[in-house]
Design an enzyme around this catalytic site. Structure first.
Site, short mmCIF file in Angstrom:
data_model
loop_
_atom_site.label_atom_id
_atom_site.label_comp_id
_atom_site.label_asym_id
_atom_site.label_seq_id
_atom_site.Cartn_x
_atom_site.Cartn_y
_atom_site.Cartn_z
N ILE A 8 14.29 37.27 -58.66
CA ILE A 8 15.75 37.22 -58.86
C ILE A 8 16.46 36.35 -57.82
CG2 ILE A 8 15.71 39.50 -59.96
CD1 ILE A 8 17.30 40.57 -57.52
N ARG A 9 15.76 36.01 -56.73
CA ARG A 9 16.46 35.23 -55.70
C ARG A 9 15.90 33.81 -55.50
NH1 ARG A 9 14.60 37.89 -49.84
NH2 ARG A 9 12.87 36.45 -49.61
N ARG B 164 12.74 33.97 -40.89
CA ARG B 164 13.50 35.14 -40.41
C ARG B 164 13.47 35.15 -38.89
NH1 ARG B 164 15.91 38.38 -43.70
NH2 ARG B 164 15.12 38.71 -45.79
N GLY C 57 18.08 45.09 -52.84
CA GLY C 57 19.32 45.71 -52.38
C GLY C 57 18.92 46.67 -51.28
N ASP D 52 22.38 40.41 -51.60
CA ASP D 52 22.76 41.82 -51.58
C ASP D 52 24.27 42.04 -51.61
OD1 ASP D 52 20.08 42.25 -51.38
OD2 ASP D 52 20.09 43.15 -49.39
O1 F6P Z 1 18.57 40.56 -47.73
C1 F6P Z 1 18.27 39.97 -48.92
C2 F6P Z 1 16.96 40.48 -49.47
O2 F6P Z 1 16.68 39.77 -50.64
C3 F6P Z 1 16.92 41.98 -49.70
O3 F6P Z 1 17.46 42.35 -50.93
C4 F6P Z 1 15.46 42.29 -49.57
O4 F6P Z 1 15.24 43.61 -49.15
C5 F6P Z 1 15.02 41.35 -48.52
O5 F6P Z 1 15.88 40.24 -48.57
C6 F6P Z 1 13.57 40.96 -48.66
O6 F6P Z 1 13.30 39.76 -47.98
P1 F6P Z 1 11.95 39.35 -47.28
O7 F6P Z 1 10.82 39.99 -48.04
O8 F6P Z 1 11.94 37.86 -47.37
O9 F6P Z 1 12.03 39.81 -45.88
#
Ligand code: F6P
Length: 439
Positions: free
Chosen positions: A363-364, A155, A255, A211
Site C-alpha cells: 500500500i505504500r 531509518r 497504522g 499513517d
Molecule cells: O510509519 C509508516 C509505516 O508505514 C507504518 O505504517 C509501519 O508500521 C511502518 O512504517 C513500517 O515501516 P518499516 O517496516 O519500513 O520500518
C-alpha cells in the site's frame, strides 16, 4: 498556560531584501477564499465556540503563518545551493515532491545547484560515503510515475554535527527534509547546530507518512493513495468471505499508532463489519468481547468482514524493542487475531472459513494517485517559497484547507490520532454497526 501564539511562530533567518522572481505573479493579491496574504494568519480554530472559548481580541487569536510566495525573498537564487533528502519508510508521492522541488527551484527561482543526498541522513554522513546526486529538471523527468524515492531512504538519525559539516562543505543554503516525525526530530537537531554555528542555512521539512499521524497537518501526502490501495485487500477478503459458509474476511493494514488507514479504507469499501484501531481499546474475550460478538454475527448472517490496524491490540502481545527510528517494533496482531478467531470458533463448535490478507508494504510502495500528486506538488511549491524567504525549522502543512508553515517543534510535539469521540470514528461505528465498545 501554553502560549500557542508563540508555539506557532516560525523561525526566520533574517530580513527578506531580495525581489522575488515570482513577484510579478503575485501582484497585489488580497486574502480571499483561495489565497492568504503573507501578512494574514490562518486561524487555528474554525468554529464560533472554539474562537469564543479563547475569550481574546480577534488579533490575538492563535494562527499559522500562511504558505505561498513572498514578494521579497531572503536568498539570492543565483548563489543558492540546495540539498534534498528523503528519510524513513516509503510513502506514495516522494518522487512527486522531489521533482516539484527541483522544477520550482530551477524554473521559477533560477537556482542552479541542487544536491540529492542518498539513503536518508546516511547520505549526509561521511562514514557511509554515499555519492551525492546532482538534481536538475532532466534528472527528475518522469520520476513521479514510480513509487519509492529516486534518492533512496533509511531509518534512523545521524550525528547532526557531521550532517552540518557535510552541508557546510557543499555550501548548502537550504536543506529540504522529506520525512516523518523521527526524521523531523533529526531536522530540528540539524537546525539547532546550524543556529549554534551562526550559518545562513534554512531547514524546511515536507512531512511524510502514510499513517497520517503528524499533528497540525490535516492530511499527510501519500495517505490517500495508501488507503485507496488498501481497499483492494478489503474487497478481495470480502469476496472470499462471502463465497464460503461462515466466511470471515480479516485484513490487517499499516497504522502504527493511528488507525486512519484502517478507518478510511473500511469506509471507502463500506463492507467492513468491524474495525479495530489502536486508539480504541477492546476486549477480545468474555460475553461483551469481540470474539463472542463476531461468532454471533457469523452464525446470524453467514459472514463477516474485519479490518484491523497493525497497531491495534498490542496489549495482547509482547513488544520486541524499537527500530532505528525509535519506533516500537510491533508484534503481528493480525496473525494473532487470526489464530484466536480460529480457536474461538473451534471451541464453540462453529465452522469458520477465515481468509486473512495483509497487504503490508504494497500500500505504500505504489506511485501517488492523481489527488496525492497534486497535493505533493503544492506542498513542494509551498516548501520552496518558505525556504527562499528564509523560513527555517518548519514544515509545510495544510490546515483548514490552507497551506501553512508549522514550526517543526510543534509538528513533533504530539501525534495525530483518531479521536474516539470525533466524527470519523462515529462514521466508522455507523458504517460497520459494531458496538462502541467491546468490554
Ligand atoms: O510509519 C509508516 C509505516 O508505514 C507504518 O505504517 C509501519 O508500521 C511502518 O512504517 C513500517 O515501516 P518499516 O517496516 O519500513 O520500518
Amino acid at each position: 498556560m501554553v502560549d500557542e501564539r508563540a508555539q506557532l511562530e516560525v523561525a526566520r533567518l533574517g530580513e527578506c531584501r531580495i525581489d522575488s522572481p515570482l513577484s510579478a505573479m503575485l501582484r497585489k493579491r488580497p486574502t480571499t477564499r483561495h489565497y492568504v496574504d503573507e501578512h494574514d494568519r490562518v486561524l487555528l480554530d474554525d468554529t464560533v465556540s472554539l474562537v469564543s472559548a479563547r475569550g481574546v481580541p480577534i488579533g490575538e487569536l492563535p494562527g499559522f503563518e500562511p504558505g505561498g510566495p513572498r514578494a521579497k525573498i531572503f536568498f539570492d537564487p543565483s548563489k543558492t545551493r540546495v540539498g534534498i533528502v528523503t528519510c524513513g519508510g516509503l510513502c506514495p508521492g516522494l518522487n512527486d515532491v522531489i521533482r516539484a522541488l527541483v522544477l520550482e527551484l530551477t524554473n521559477h527561482y533560477g537556482v542552479r545547484r541542487i544536491f540529492g543526498f542518498r539513503n536518508g541522513y546516511q547520505g549526509l554522513t561521511a562514514r557511509y560515503a554515499r555519492p551525492v546526486v546532482d538534481l536538475d529538471p532532466e534528472a527528475v523527468s518522469g520520476i513521479n510515475e514510480y513509487g519509492g524515492t529516486i534518492l533512496g531512504t533509511s531509518r534512523g538519525n545521524q550525528d547532526p554535527n557531521e550532517i552540518v559539516d557535510c552541508l557546510e562543505q557543499l555550501s548548502v543554503n537550504i536543506l529540504f527534509v522529506i520525512g516523518g516525525d523521527g526524521s523531523m526530530r533529526g531536522a530540528l537537531k540539524i537546525a539547532e547546530v546550524v543556529a549554534e554555528r551562526g550559518l545562513r542555512l534554512a531547514v524546511v521539512g515536507v512531512p511524510k507518512t502514510i499513517d497520517n499521524d503528524i499533528p497540525y497537518i490535516e492530511r499527510s501526502f501519500g495517505f490517500q493513495t495508501a488507503f485507496g490501495k488498501a481497499t483492494e485487500a478489503i474487497r478481495a477478503a470480502h469476496v472470499e468471505a462471502t463465497a464460503f459458509p461462515n466466511g470471515i474476511g480479516l485484513v490487517q493494514l499499516m497504522g502504527r499508532h493511528s488507525g486512519f488507514i484502517a478507518c478510511y479504507a473500511a469506509l471507502a469499501n463500506n463492507d467492513a463489519d468491524y474495525v479495530l484501531i489502536p486508539e480504541v481499546p477492546f476486549a477480545l474475550d468474555g460475553p461483551g468481547g469481540f470474539l463472542e460478538h463476531l461468532r454471533r454475527r457469523v452464525v446470524d448472517r453467514g459472514q463477516a468482514m474485519v479490518v484491523v490496524a497493525e497497531g491495534a491490540g498490542q496489549e495482547y502481545l509482547t513488544a520486541k524493542g524499537v527500530d532505528a527510528s525509535g519506533n516500537v517494533r510491533l508484534e503481528d496482531f493480525g496473525r494473532y487475531l487470526r489464530g484466536r478467531i480460529a480457536e474461538h470458533f473451534a471451541a464453540a463448535g462453529v465452522e469458520a472459513n477465515l481468509k486473512y490478507i495483509d497487504p503490508s508494504y504494497t500500500i505504500r510502495s505504489v506511485p501517488a494517485d492523481p489527488y496525492d500528486s497534486v497535493y505533493c506538488i503544492r506542498l513542494a511549491h509551498a516548501a520552496v517559497h518558505a525556504a527562499m524567504a528564509g523560513r527555517t525549522e518548519m514544515v509545510v502543512g495544510r490546515w483548514r484547507g490552507r497551506f501553512v508553515h508549522v514550526p517543526i517543534a510543534l509538528a513533533i510535539s504530539s501525534r495525530n490520532l483518531v479521536d474516539p469521540d470525533g466524527d470519523l470514528w462515529l462514521s466508522v461505528l455507523e458504517a460497520t454497526g459494531q458496538p462502541p465498545v467491546f468490554a
